[in-house]
Motif scaffolding. Structure first.
Motif, PDB file in Angstrom:
ATOM      1  N   MET A 210       0.805  -1.212   0.000  1.00 46.61           N
ATOM      2  CA  MET A 210       0.000   0.000   0.000  1.00 46.61           C
ATOM      3  C   MET A 210       0.842   1.267   0.000  1.00 46.61           C
ATOM      4  N   ARG A 225      -1.141  -4.416   3.050  1.00 46.28           N
ATOM      5  CA  ARG A 225      -2.429  -4.782   3.598  1.00 46.28           C
ATOM      6  C   ARG A 225      -2.631  -6.275   3.377  1.00 46.28           C
ATOM      7  N   ASP A 252      -5.626  -1.784   6.525  1.00 43.34           N
ATOM      8  CA  ASP A 252      -4.657  -1.158   5.638  1.00 43.34           C
ATOM      9  C   ASP A 252      -3.675  -0.248   6.372  1.00 43.34           C
ATOM     10  N   ASP A 254      -1.871   2.695   5.187  1.00 42.38           N
ATOM     11  CA  ASP A 254      -2.076   3.494   3.991  1.00 42.38           C
ATOM     12  C   ASP A 254      -0.908   4.388   3.614  1.00 42.38           C
TER      13      ASP A 254
END
Length: 363
Positions: A210, A225, A252, A254
């Motif tokens: 990610m 993730r 996640d 991010d």
């Protein structure tokens, strides 16, 4: 006479010394940054600070990019920044640029092949900028965006981009859609490309990288993730190792910001009812460990930038559990290594924030 002259010189020296101190203090406390997100109508919102976030102001005309969400931002100097914008429904995303500190923002012309959302953008300087669309069209300008070229990557499919980083001749793209071969890398300024494997990735069908943050041409961090694992390479991507496993619960990671080979900041969106986490991963001498630095039940974190191990900013958007009176977005700041975090005042209430970048920072 000599005594009076000596006293005068001492006074002048003290004044010059004080002036120097004042100048240095002012310089070190002045940090320029931009944050980006979108409003309820999916128009990009760009925020700007010149004092390290003590005050933020909105920039740009939202009607210039109606329906185009703000996906990424990259700050070069106090005058120059680029923003990556989403697809407004016409099939085309966009890239906006300022060269006057944000007094004006202009959409730049992109090649016809650059269709869809522009997911990420990373500037090396005022002239050289890399960008990538959601589904893998790689773009580069060598003249500050006057001309953008599509950079081919034959035999290297890019399926679903989440993040890009570039430094020197290296470009890494986190392609979550390509699973365990989702680290896309060029080490020669885009002449050739390859896929790099993340070993022991989760078997979840949606697993993949990610986020990516480059330290130097041999040391790079990646986050994946859904298992909140942190990977690192120390040989330019020839081999990646899972250095920190499940630093948080499943969801996640991010965005990350890595100032060195032994430390990385990360943000996690843990869901609409759970908010977000700011995490830091450190080397205790033998192994890497993850630490929860900030949990906010009302905001889901999506972006982070840092000046090192002590100072960082994170941004996000409001969770469904947040009171309606709270702003749609948040900017959090630490200057003591994450021991404490403070919210910086939002200049508008309707901006859901996604990414953040400061001049001279590591992202």
């Amino acid at each position: 006479m000599f005594k009076r002259f000596l006293i005068l010189m001492i006074i002048i020296g003290i004044i010059l010394s004080l002036s120097s101190c004042i100048f240095v203090m002012g310089f070190t406390n002045t940090k320029t940054g931009w944050a980006i997100g979108w409003d309820d109508d999916n128009n990009a919102v760009i925020l700007h600070t010149t004092d390290g976030g003590k005050t933020w102001n909105e920039q740009g005309d939202r009607t210039l990019w109606a329906g185009m969400a703000g996906n990424d931002i990259t700050a070069v100097d106090k005058n120059t920044a680029w923003a990556a914008l989403g697809d407004n429904g016409s099939g085309n995303g966009g890239i906006a640029n300022t060269t006057d500190g944000g007094k004006t923002w202009q959409l730049q012309a992109l090649p016809a092949e650059a269709t869809g959302t522009v997911k990420g953008v990373k500037a090396l300087n005022k002239d050289i900028v890399w960008a990538v669309t959601l589904h893998g069209v790689v773009l580069r300008t060598m003249n500050g965006g006057k001309d953008w070229a599509v950079i081919p990557h034959p035999n290297v499919d890019i399926i679903q981009v989440n993040r890009i980083d570039a430094k020197g001749g290296d470009i890494w793209i986190a392609d979550v859609g390509s699973g365990n071969f989702g680290m896309i890398h060029s080490s020669d300024f885009g002449q050739t490309w390859r896929k790099e494997e993340l070993p022991n990735l989760s078997t979840d069908p949606g697993a993949g990288p990610m986020a990516v943050s480059i330290v130097d041409d041999v040391t790079v961090w990646a986050a994946v993730r859904p298992m909140a694992d942190i990977y690192r390479t120390q040989n330019g991507g020839d081999n990646w190792h899972k250095d920190a496993s499940e630093i948080s619960g499943e969801n996640d990671l991010d965005d990350i910001c890595a100032p060195n080979a032994d430390f990385v900041w990360a943000v996690q969106n843990i869901g609409g009812f759970s908010g977000g986490l700011i995490l830091k991963v450190t080397n205790n001498g033998t192994t890497f460990t993850g630490e929860n630095s900030d949990h906010n039940p009302y905001y889901q974190y999506e972006g982070i930038t840092c000046f090192g191990e002590q100072e960082a900013w994170a941004v996000g958007f409001k969770s469904v559990t947040a009171p309606a009176t709270m702003p749609s977005g948040i900017i959090r700041h630490t200057k003591n290594g994450g021991l404490t975090w403070e919210s910086q005042e939002m200049p508008v209430n309707d901006a859901q924030l996604w990414k953040i970048s400061f001049v001279g920072a590591y992202r």
